[in-house]
Design an enzyme around this catalytic site. Structure first.
Site, PDB file in Angstrom:
ATOM      1  CB  CYS A 194      -0.947   0.004   1.190  1.00  0.00           C
ATOM      2  SG  CYS A 194      -2.058  -1.409   1.206  1.00  0.00           S
ATOM      3  CG  HIS A 211      -3.087   3.491   2.496  1.00  0.00           C
ATOM      4  ND1 HIS A 211      -3.563   3.135   1.257  1.00  0.00           N
ATOM      5  CD2 HIS A 211      -3.142   2.365   3.263  1.00  0.00           C
ATOM      6  CE1 HIS A 211      -3.884   1.857   1.265  1.00  0.00           C
ATOM      7  NE2 HIS A 211      -3.645   1.368   2.467  1.00  0.00           N
ATOM      8  CG  ASN A 271      -6.399  -0.891   1.562  1.00  0.00           C
ATOM      9  OD1 ASN A 271      -5.759  -0.444   0.615  1.00  0.00           O
ATOM     10  ND2 ASN A 271      -5.842  -1.356   2.661  1.00  0.00           N
TER      11      ASN A 271
HETATM   12  N1  COA Z   1     -18.195  -8.615   9.897  1.00  0.00           N
HETATM   13  C1  COA Z   1     -18.630  -8.890  11.150  1.00  0.00           C
HETATM   14  N2  COA Z   1     -17.805  -9.236  12.147  1.00  0.00           N
HETATM   15  C2  COA Z   1     -16.494  -9.285  11.876  1.00  0.00           C
HETATM   16  C3  COA Z   1     -15.972  -8.991  10.599  1.00  0.00           C
HETATM   17  C4  COA Z   1     -16.892  -8.658   9.593  1.00  0.00           C
HETATM   18  N3  COA Z   1     -16.506  -8.357   8.344  1.00  0.00           N
HETATM   19  N4  COA Z   1     -14.627  -9.118  10.625  1.00  0.00           N
HETATM   20  C5  COA Z   1     -14.300  -9.458  11.885  1.00  0.00           C
HETATM   21  N5  COA Z   1     -15.419  -9.566  12.618  1.00  0.00           N
HETATM   22  C6  COA Z   1     -15.535  -9.922  14.040  1.00  0.00           C
HETATM   23  C7  COA Z   1     -14.291 -10.563  14.558  1.00  0.00           C
HETATM   24  O1  COA Z   1     -14.323 -11.953  14.285  1.00  0.00           O
HETATM   25  C8  COA Z   1     -14.390 -10.262  16.041  1.00  0.00           C
HETATM   26  O2  COA Z   1     -15.256 -11.194  16.612  1.00  0.00           O
HETATM   27  P1  COA Z   1     -14.942 -11.839  18.058  1.00  0.00           P
HETATM   28  O3  COA Z   1     -14.877 -10.681  18.987  1.00  0.00           O
HETATM   29  O4  COA Z   1     -16.098 -12.724  18.270  1.00  0.00           O
HETATM   30  O5  COA Z   1     -13.625 -12.538  17.880  1.00  0.00           O
HETATM   31  C9  COA Z   1     -15.100  -8.908  16.093  1.00  0.00           C
HETATM   32  O6  COA Z   1     -15.687  -8.736  14.796  1.00  0.00           O
HETATM   33  C10 COA Z   1     -14.203  -7.743  16.399  1.00  0.00           C
HETATM   34  O7  COA Z   1     -13.097  -7.793  15.602  1.00  0.00           O
HETATM   35  P2  COA Z   1     -11.909  -6.827  15.859  1.00  0.00           P
HETATM   36  O8  COA Z   1     -10.730  -7.380  15.194  1.00  0.00           O
HETATM   37  O9  COA Z   1     -11.838  -6.508  17.318  1.00  0.00           O
HETATM   38  O10 COA Z   1     -12.403  -5.501  15.122  1.00  0.00           O
HETATM   39  P3  COA Z   1     -11.620  -4.156  14.980  1.00  0.00           P
HETATM   40  O11 COA Z   1     -12.376  -3.089  15.668  1.00  0.00           O
HETATM   41  O12 COA Z   1     -10.154  -4.250  15.292  1.00  0.00           O
HETATM   42  O13 COA Z   1     -11.716  -3.896  13.406  1.00  0.00           O
HETATM   43  C11 COA Z   1     -10.416  -4.074  11.406  1.00  0.00           C
HETATM   44  C12 COA Z   1     -11.130  -4.835  12.526  1.00  0.00           C
HETATM   45  C13 COA Z   1      -9.755  -5.099  10.488  1.00  0.00           C
HETATM   46  C14 COA Z   1     -11.434  -3.266  10.640  1.00  0.00           C
HETATM   47  C15 COA Z   1      -9.360  -3.120  12.016  1.00  0.00           C
HETATM   48  O14 COA Z   1      -8.570  -3.832  12.960  1.00  0.00           O
HETATM   49  C16 COA Z   1      -8.462  -2.514  10.979  1.00  0.00           C
HETATM   50  O15 COA Z   1      -8.907  -1.744  10.144  1.00  0.00           O
HETATM   51  N6  COA Z   1      -7.150  -2.811  11.021  1.00  0.00           N
HETATM   52  C17 COA Z   1      -6.237  -2.302  10.044  1.00  0.00           C
HETATM   53  C18 COA Z   1      -6.327  -3.136   8.811  1.00  0.00           C
HETATM   54  C19 COA Z   1      -5.745  -2.475   7.596  1.00  0.00           C
HETATM   55  O16 COA Z   1      -5.850  -1.287   7.430  1.00  0.00           O
HETATM   56  N7  COA Z   1      -5.133  -3.279   6.737  1.00  0.00           N
HETATM   57  C20 COA Z   1      -4.594  -2.827   5.521  1.00  0.00           C
HETATM   58  C21 COA Z   1      -3.272  -2.230   5.735  1.00  0.00           C
HETATM   59  S1  COA Z   1      -2.657  -1.494   4.290  1.00  0.00           S
END
Ligand code: COA
Length: 327
Positions: free
Chosen positions: A119, A254, A284
């Site tokens: 990215c 980004h 993204n």
């Molecule tokens: N729909 C519904 N539930 C989902 C889900 C979806 N698409 N994806 C994950 N979950 C669930 C998880 O399984 C978790 O369940 P659990 O508590 O029973 O285990 C719950 O939602 C919470 O997940 P969590 O990981 O705590 O959510 P979060 O607030 O951290 O958000 C992201 C997850 C991925 C959106 C966030 O961490 C993020 O944006 N990270 C950066 C990723 C990124 O930018 N990557 C690219 C880099 S270039």
């Protein structure tokens, strides 16, 4: 031209191209156990573009390249350096840049290569092109961020499939009109973090043949890294020049997650509207994200001559980087 002689280099034009097919969060909720509410609250994403049959990283790159050349009012034949930033090339070889070169009809004297900083790829390409142009060895560069992320997604994995989209953005770089130009860049990569965001399979590693060819990610850790790293990059670019975040007219970050963008805004003590965001419509798009946002910002009249614009990115590697540009 002696290598010691440097030239002011500016972005002369921008362009972008996305697939026509729009896939909403509700569409994805039919595929995996998710909801518009979950996706939008956690990421700011409402929809993304996904490539249709026959659309490739190269075809998306081409659309963006043609638009950038038109915006720069430059013939393709003027380009002597072509860099495509991508982590989803059509083929392991040749480079996507060579496929784009042929389609654009660029001469055999064009230097063509791909660059993979995930990215952060477009910012890496900008820095590389800036250095090569400033040295006087090349005159006009076409840099493209293009991705078909849909090819690298496990469509049964709700933790990743809701985040990404396909698209391309491009910029033409060349001799700067007076007063404008790239001011500073900063690139980096954090050792020992490659397991946080990766595609384990498809490469030449002995582990690769049986490994999944899809994105795997430790989202929470990536989130924390992203905010810290991008805040640091912004400060490292501004402070040595005696500038404060408030001197920046627009940040084009980004587009991974609106919560990450807002967190950086808090760190830098800038209002949210000082950050350009289109993650709601594209998700993204990896290396395409910044040039796609930059092009939309330009077309929306958000880039004014003389303004200081700050580009900042992070991605797999984990890599990070930024560029300060006087528009
Ligand atoms: N729909 C519904 N539930 C989902 C889900 C979806 N698409 N994806 C994950 N979950 C669930 C998880 O399984 C978790 O369940 P659990 O508590 O029973 O285990 C719950 O939602 C919470 O997940 P969590 O990981 O705590 O959510 P979060 O607030 O951290 O958000 C992201 C997850 C991925 C959106 C966030 O961490 C993020 O944006 N990270 C950066 C990723 C990124 O930018 N990557 C690219 C880099 S270039």
């Amino acid at each position: 031209m002696p290598l010691s002689q440097t030239h002011a280099i500016a972005i002369l034009g921008t362009g972008s191209h996305v697939p026509e097919r729009i896939v909403t969060n509700d569409d994805l909720a039919k595929l995996v156990n998710t909801s518009d509410e979950w996706i939008h609250t956690r990421t700011g994403i409402r929809e993304r573009r996904l490539a249709g049959p026959g659309e490739t990283t190269t075809s998306l790159a081409l659309g963006a390249a043609r638009a950038a050349l038109a915006d720069a009012q430059l013939e393709a034949s003027a380009i002597d350096l072509l860099i495509v930033a991508t982590c989803t090339p059509d083929l392991p070889m040749p480079a996507t840049a060579c496929l784009v070169q042929t389609a654009l009809g660029l001469p055999a004297t064009t230097a063509c290569f791909d660059l993979n900083a995930a990215c952060t790829g477009f910012v890496y390409a900008l820095d590389t092109a800036w250095a090569l142009l400033a040295s006087g060895r090349y005159r006009h560069a076409l840099i493209i961020g293009a991705e078909k992320m849909s090819s690298a997604i496990d469509w049964s994995d709700r933790t990743t499939c809701v985040l990404f989209g396909d698209g391309a953005g491009a910029a033409v770089l060349g001799p700067a009109p007076s007063g404008s130009g790239i001011v500073a860049t900063k690139l980096g990569a954090i050792p020992g973090t490659s397991d946080l965001l990766l595609i384990p399979g498809g490469g030449s590693s002995p582990l690769a043949p049986g490994a999944p060819r899809h994105i795997q990610m430790k989202g929470k850790e990536v989130f924390k890294f992203a905010v810290r790293a991008m805040d640091e990059v912004c400060r490292d670019l501004l402070t040595p020049l005696g500038l404060a975040p408030q001197d920046v007219a627009l940040v084009v970050p980004h587009q991974a997650n609106l919560r990450i963008i807002h967190a950086i805004a808090e760190y830098l003590e800038l209002p949210h509207d000082r950050f350009f965001a289109n993650v709601d419509r594209y998700g993204n798009t990896s290396a395409a994200s910044i040039p796609l946002a930059l092009d939309e910002a330009r077309r929306a009249g958000r880039l004014k001559r003389g303004d200081l614009i700050l580009l900042v990115a992070f991605g797999a590697g984990l890599t990070c980087g930024g560029a300060l540009v006087r528009w």
